[in-house]
Design a protein around this motif. Sequence first.
Motif, PDB file in Angstrom:
ATOM      1  N   GLN A 250      11.844  10.021   2.717  1.00  0.00           N
ATOM      2  CA  GLN A 250      10.608  10.612   2.206  1.00  0.00           C
ATOM      3  C   GLN A 250      10.084   9.910   0.959  1.00  0.00           C
ATOM      4  N   THR A 251      10.939   9.129   0.318  1.00  0.00           N
ATOM      5  CA  THR A 251      10.473   8.340  -0.812  1.00  0.00           C
ATOM      6  C   THR A 251      11.399   7.144  -0.989  1.00  0.00           C
ATOM      7  N   ILE A 252      10.811   6.019  -1.398  1.00  0.00           N
ATOM      8  CA  ILE A 252      11.585   4.801  -1.616  1.00  0.00           C
ATOM      9  C   ILE A 252      11.208   4.211  -2.967  1.00  0.00           C
ATOM     10  N   ALA A 253      12.224   3.738  -3.671  1.00  0.00           N
ATOM     11  CA  ALA A 253      12.024   3.163  -5.003  1.00  0.00           C
ATOM     12  C   ALA A 253      12.305   1.668  -4.958  1.00  0.00           C
ATOM     13  N   PRO A 254      11.280   0.857  -4.755  1.00  0.00           N
ATOM     14  CA  PRO A 254      11.481  -0.590  -4.804  1.00  0.00           C
ATOM     15  C   PRO A 254      11.504  -1.068  -6.251  1.00  0.00           C
ATOM     16  N   LYS A 255      11.887  -2.301  -6.433  1.00  0.00           N
ATOM     17  CA  LYS A 255      11.773  -2.912  -7.757  1.00  0.00           C
ATOM     18  C   LYS A 255      10.451  -3.666  -7.818  1.00  0.00           C
ATOM     19  N   PHE A 256       9.655  -3.340  -8.822  1.00  0.00           N
ATOM     20  CA  PHE A 256       8.383  -4.016  -9.027  1.00  0.00           C
ATOM     21  C   PHE A 256       8.563  -5.169 -10.011  1.00  0.00           C
ATOM     22  N   THR A 257       7.595  -6.078 -10.000  1.00  0.00           N
ATOM     23  CA  THR A 257       7.558  -7.131 -10.997  1.00  0.00           C
ATOM     24  C   THR A 257       7.338  -6.526 -12.382  1.00  0.00           C
TER      25      THR A 257
ATOM     26  N   LEU B  97       5.974   6.155  -2.460  1.00  0.00           N
ATOM     27  CA  LEU B  97       6.667   5.337  -3.447  1.00  0.00           C
ATOM     28  C   LEU B  97       7.266   6.209  -4.543  1.00  0.00           C
ATOM     29  N   SER B  98       8.386   5.741  -5.074  1.00  0.00           N
ATOM     30  CA  SER B  98       9.004   6.348  -6.241  1.00  0.00           C
ATOM     31  C   SER B  98       9.063   5.294  -7.336  1.00  0.00           C
ATOM     32  N   VAL B  99       8.644   5.673  -8.530  1.00  0.00           N
ATOM     33  CA  VAL B  99       8.687   4.767  -9.677  1.00  0.00           C
ATOM     34  C   VAL B  99       9.793   5.233 -10.604  1.00  0.00           C
TER      35      VAL B  99
END
Length: 415
Positions: free
Chosen positions: A205-212, A254-256
Amino acid sequence: MQLEQLTFGVGDRFAHQAAAQLRAFQKAEDLGVDVVPVWNKSNREHQFVGSQPASVKAAAHVAVEELGWGKSWYVDADHIQLATVDPFLDCSDFFTIDVADFIGNAITDDEINSFVDSHTELLGELELPSTQTAYSVDREFVTRVARQYLGACKAAGEIYRYIASVKGEDNFVAEVSMDETDSPQTPPELMVILAALADEKIRLQTIAPKFTGRFNKGVDYVGDIDQFDREFNEDVAVIAEAVKRYGLPENLKLSVHSGSDKFSIYPVIRKAIQDKGIGIHLKTAGTTWLEELIGLSEAGGDGLELAKEIYAYSLQHIDELCAPYASVIDIDPSALPSVQEVGDWDGAKLAATLRHIPSDPHFNANVRQLLHVAFKVAAKSGERYLDLLKANEKIVGEQVTRNLVERHMKPLFIG
């Protein structure tokens, strides 16, 4: 169990501010924004302060009853793995599955080739019409991404299935975290990852990628805002496409992580929420502990004295305290005031030094980051710290609520 559109993770290191935090959500409701609280605390944080996972749910439940909160709320087993999840199973209904340690793990060529062969839809042009961008994806690219992330996705599946075997799939929310790694994931990499997570049958239901850019603890985002804008909106578009392709939950968002105080990217997120109707999950974690220190400083007396003692100890043990958080803090030791200097400050000056108002000439991001990671120093003081929180509940609680509403919720959701 279906996660709402706007969810907001709040940490409470010492389980004393749940009511103050919940008042912020009530104030947001008064402003016309429905935001759902998610109380989160990781296994590492429990170990640092000597608490148990059940304490988070207990404190939240008391606040919900006390304030008459009739809407949803969640308790997040934050950054768990298979080795650490058991104590959270009975008291959590939101699980942040952290697989950063498994990124890059060895996986057989047969498994990689089987994945690529079964996902020919990944090859060719990845078009993201809502962002007017497209990526060219070939077999070599998918193979490389699979080699890097397939092991992590399989680990996520194993953890997910274990949780589901105990709780039942309908009784918890699953998030997968890939943010605590060295390299950010590009949008086409995220698509490959989502395909692999779908293969694992995870109701994601939510995913936390790594952003630049850098998401340092408790301070503003450091990086190119325009680049973050592109990445964030392209990731939103990737998620929408992955939901259609792979039957992932329609509310996937998205998850931040380390999202507290990232003032410069809040307009990007807010615009996406308002223009595209997307959902978002944002974690603020340790800022509540800093607001406690700010409140104790302003209270003066013993509260101010303890805040100064915590700073003195932290400065003397800076390497030890910062080591576990080295990738998410950036402290200039030369910009840290001496123990003697801080000892002469009044409560208002120490509070202003810590409070994250960049325009305030007293604000010092280095002091804020150091004390952000120093919460276990307060834990070592035992009942003294907790007693001071109780004695100064009103002024501390006001800081906690105001911080969440004025510096986080309004910029994120209202503008």
